[in-house]
Design a protein around this motif. Structure first.
Motif, PDB file in Angstrom:
ATOM      1  N   UNK A  59      -7.082  -2.953  -3.421  1.00 50.76           N
ATOM      2  CA  UNK A  59      -7.978  -4.111  -3.067  1.00 50.76           C
ATOM      3  C   UNK A  59      -6.907  -5.177  -3.449  1.00 50.76           C
ATOM      4  N   UNK A  60      -6.974  -6.079  -2.469  1.00 52.42           N
ATOM      5  CA  UNK A  60      -6.209  -7.268  -2.722  1.00 52.42           C
ATOM      6  C   UNK A  60      -6.979  -8.506  -2.732  1.00 52.42           C
ATOM      7  N   UNK A  61      -6.747  -9.414  -3.646  1.00 55.78           N
ATOM      8  CA  UNK A  61      -7.549 -10.531  -3.737  1.00 55.78           C
ATOM      9  C   UNK A  61      -6.777 -11.600  -3.732  1.00 55.78           C
ATOM     10  N   UNK A  62      -7.038 -12.612  -2.969  1.00 56.28           N
ATOM     11  CA  UNK A  62      -5.957 -13.729  -2.827  1.00 56.28           C
ATOM     12  C   UNK A  62      -6.399 -14.938  -2.323  1.00 56.28           C
ATOM     13  N   UNK A  63      -5.551 -16.283  -2.240  1.00 56.75           N
ATOM     14  CA  UNK A  63      -5.828 -17.342  -1.722  1.00 56.75           C
ATOM     15  C   UNK A  63      -5.642 -17.316  -0.235  1.00 56.75           C
ATOM     16  N   UNK A  64      -6.146 -18.336   0.375  1.00 59.89           N
ATOM     17  CA  UNK A  64      -6.289 -17.880   1.772  1.00 59.89           C
ATOM     18  C   UNK A  64      -5.297 -17.887   2.695  1.00 59.89           C
ATOM     19  N   UNK A  65      -4.263 -18.785   2.565  1.00 62.68           N
ATOM     20  CA  UNK A  65      -3.096 -19.135   3.517  1.00 62.68           C
ATOM     21  C   UNK A  65      -2.169 -17.893   3.742  1.00 62.68           C
ATOM     22  N   UNK A  66      -1.741 -17.278   2.732  1.00 71.92           N
ATOM     23  CA  UNK A  66      -0.754 -16.062   3.219  1.00 71.92           C
ATOM     24  C   UNK A  66      -1.262 -14.695   3.904  1.00 71.92           C
ATOM     25  N   UNK A  67      -2.786 -14.788   4.451  1.00 71.13           N
ATOM     26  CA  UNK A  67      -3.420 -13.651   4.783  1.00 71.13           C
ATOM     27  C   UNK A  67      -2.358 -13.005   5.965  1.00 71.13           C
ATOM     28  N   UNK A  68      -2.145 -13.724   6.961  1.00 69.44           N
ATOM     29  CA  UNK A  68      -1.098 -13.119   7.926  1.00 69.44           C
ATOM     30  C   UNK A  68       0.062 -12.591   7.553  1.00 69.44           C
ATOM     31  N   UNK A  69       0.719 -13.295   6.845  1.00 64.96           N
ATOM     32  CA  UNK A  69       1.901 -12.692   6.166  1.00 64.96           C
ATOM     33  C   UNK A  69       1.766 -11.540   5.284  1.00 64.96           C
ATOM     34  N   UNK A  70       0.790 -11.578   4.626  1.00 61.09           N
ATOM     35  CA  UNK A  70       0.322 -10.376   3.975  1.00 61.09           C
ATOM     36  C   UNK A  70      -0.001  -9.086   4.661  1.00 61.09           C
ATOM     37  N   UNK A  71      -0.845  -9.489   5.582  1.00 55.87           N
ATOM     38  CA  UNK A  71      -1.137  -8.248   6.614  1.00 55.87           C
ATOM     39  C   UNK A  71       0.237  -7.599   7.217  1.00 55.87           C
ATOM     40  N   UNK A  72       1.150  -8.675   7.490  1.00 56.83           N
ATOM     41  CA  UNK A  72       2.436  -7.949   8.175  1.00 56.83           C
ATOM     42  C   UNK A  72       3.101  -7.348   7.230  1.00 56.83           C
ATOM     43  N   UNK A  73       3.164  -7.910   5.827  1.00 57.39           N
ATOM     44  CA  UNK A  73       4.009  -7.157   4.564  1.00 57.39           C
ATOM     45  C   UNK A  73       2.951  -5.764   4.509  1.00 57.39           C
ATOM     46  N   UNK A  74       1.844  -5.712   4.455  1.00 56.00           N
ATOM     47  CA  UNK A  74       1.179  -4.486   4.440  1.00 56.00           C
ATOM     48  C   UNK A  74       1.442  -3.385   5.182  1.00 56.00           C
ATOM     49  N   UNK A  75       1.530  -3.844   6.644  1.00 55.39           N
ATOM     50  CA  UNK A  75       1.787  -2.851   7.663  1.00 55.39           C
ATOM     51  C   UNK A  75       3.328  -2.452   7.419  1.00 55.39           C
ATOM     52  N   UNK A  76       4.296  -3.264   7.105  1.00 61.56           N
ATOM     53  CA  UNK A  76       5.690  -2.999   7.006  1.00 61.56           C
ATOM     54  C   UNK A  76       5.585  -1.896   5.681  1.00 61.56           C
ATOM     55  N   UNK A  77       4.997  -2.037   4.794  1.00 63.41           N
ATOM     56  CA  UNK A  77       5.194  -1.285   3.334  1.00 63.41           C
ATOM     57  C   UNK A  77       4.538   0.060   3.746  1.00 63.41           C
ATOM     58  N   UNK A  78       3.486   0.147   4.861  1.00 64.13           N
ATOM     59  CA  UNK A  78       2.829   1.532   5.186  1.00 64.13           C
ATOM     60  C   UNK A  78       4.138   2.261   5.993  1.00 64.13           C
ATOM     61  N   UNK A  79       4.766   1.877   6.265  1.00 61.42           N
ATOM     62  CA  UNK A  79       5.960   2.495   6.824  1.00 61.42           C
ATOM     63  C   UNK A  79       6.966   3.059   5.945  1.00 61.42           C
ATOM     64  N   UNK A  80       7.001   2.745   4.803  1.00 60.29           N
ATOM     65  CA  UNK A  80       8.017   3.235   3.774  1.00 60.29           C
ATOM     66  C   UNK A  80       7.232   4.420   3.110  1.00 60.29           C
ATOM     67  N   UNK A  81       8.370   5.038   2.288  1.00 64.55           N
ATOM     68  CA  UNK A  81       7.780   6.206   1.674  1.00 64.55           C
ATOM     69  C   UNK A  81       6.822   6.043   0.583  1.00 64.55           C
ATOM     70  N   UNK A  82       7.003   4.868  -0.010  1.00 68.53           N
ATOM     71  CA  UNK A  82       6.147   4.464  -1.421  1.00 68.53           C
ATOM     72  C   UNK A  82       4.851   3.906  -0.553  1.00 68.53           C
ATOM     73  N   UNK A  83       4.728   3.447   0.395  1.00 69.86           N
ATOM     74  CA  UNK A  83       3.571   3.004   1.324  1.00 69.86           C
ATOM     75  C   UNK A  83       2.742   3.884   1.937  1.00 69.86           C
TER      76      UNK A  83
END
Length: 362
Positions: A59-83
């Motif tokens: 669960x991620x709870x955040x302020x509004x403006x970084x949503x697009x960047x967070x989405x991209x980071x989540x996708x990239x993280x999912x491609x790593x072993x840890x994610x």
């Protein structure tokens, strides 16, 4: 990078500059980037849970403006072993509102706010560790600066702070009562008077003129962007990254980095009950690869060895983050405990008083 403690003991972070390296691609459409602020509501336990497919839902709870960047980071993280196998349930909104929601029980593994006091609220409530700001970046995951967004071609010829208080200029900025973005904006407007040699009385007088020209006070930074795009205001005070994202998304606007502005330092942390994968994600966000992603969406890096990227939508894509002549920090103003009380206390703060005097409370 240098760090110092203010007299209240809370650490404040100085400027970080210095980048090198490579391009991360990917820009979302306007319908995703500048649509509603709030994602799916987070519910359930505080810690990440099985997603029903053998993975982990955080669960991620955040302020509004970084949503697009967070989405991209989540996708990239999912491609790593840890994610691997990590999925997300997200909630976005005005920073103060989101912090209060988590304090009130909204499920969260990773929290990302606009201002450190919104994180301190959760530390005081025992939801995040008291030492959340003790790492190399002092708990800060992204930097940006206060900028002025204007109509294409800058028809009002706005070049700096003095132009904002001229008769007839219509300003959009978020409401300080709910938005972290607004607080950064107001502090930037005040401090630029001080850095130019003015007194506290001069700075207060400036804020009174400023608020008289405010046309609307939307709830959040993202809502302020949308209000400006849909309305007829002359200037929007905003995050640099928000202006860049709007241009990436096809919006026709210009922006300028004032010669005197404020460094915006936005914190991120994991909650005490978070799944260990949330800590892995935070480490990824602060890695060179993670910071390169956030730069691509207009955020300034917080680590000295961040890769340099070409940023589409920036005034100069190859040199996207110019150094202002005067870049102040909240530390320069005494630190967040001092600033919060002096400027934003609902009963005694300077800003609520000026808003009441000028009739600009919502």
């Amino acid at each position: 990078m240098s760090r110092s403690r203010n007299r209240h003991g809370r650490r404040e972070r100085g400027r970080r500059i210095g980048v090198r390296g490579a391009l991360i691609t990917g820009v979302v459409s306007l319908s995703v980037a500048l649509a509603g602020c709030v994602g799916g509501s987070a519910s359930g336990s505080d810690s990440g849970t099985a997603d029903g497919a053998g993975g982990t839902q955080l669960h991620l709870v955040g302020y509004s403006t970084p949503k697009t960047a967070n989405d991209a980071a989540e996708q990239a993280f999912a491609a790593t072993d840890a994610g691997k196998g990590v999925t997300w349930q997200e909630s976005y909104g005005a920073s103060g509102d989101q912090s209060r929601a988590v304090a009130g029980g909204l499920a969260a593994d990773y929290v990302n706010f606009s201002t450190p006091p919104d994180m301190t609220r959760l530390a005081d409530a025992g939801i995040v560790n008291a030492d959340w700001d003790s790492g190399p970046t002092k708990g800060i995951v992204n930097d940006t600066v206060v900028v002025m967004v204007v109509r294409p071609g800058n028809p009002q010829h706005i070049t700096g702070w003095d132009d904002l208080v001229k008769p007839g200029i219509k300003i959009v900025t978020p409401n300080p009562s709910s938005s972290g973005s607004a607080r950064w904006n107001i502090l930037a407007a005040y401090q630029q008077v001080i850095t130019s040699g003015g007194s506290k009385a001069d700075a207060e007088a400036y804020l009174k003129k400023f608020f008289k020209n405010v046309q609307s006070l939307p709830t959040s930074g993202r809502e302020a962007t949308n209000a400006f795009l849909k309305g007829d205001a002359d200037v929007l005070l905003s995050y640099e990254n928000e202006a860049i994202l709007a241009r990436q998304s096809g919006e026709k606007l210009d922006y300028l980095v004032p010669s005197s502005t404020l460094l915006i330092e936005t914190p991120g942390a994991v909650t005490k009950k978070a799944n260990a994968k949330a800590t892995d994600f935070l480490h990824y966000v602060l890695s060179p690869a993670g910071q390169a992603i956030y730069q691509q969406y207009g955020f300034r890096p917080v680590i000295s060895d961040a890769e340099k990227v070409t940023v589409k939508g920036a005034n100069d894509p190859n040199d996207p983050f110019p150094k202002p002549d005067h870049l102040s920090t909240v530390a320069d103003m005494g630190g967040w405990p001092t600033v919060s009380k002096a400027f934003f206390d609902p009963d005694t703060g300077l800003v609520p008083k000026i808003q009441a005097e000028t009739g600009k409370t919502q």
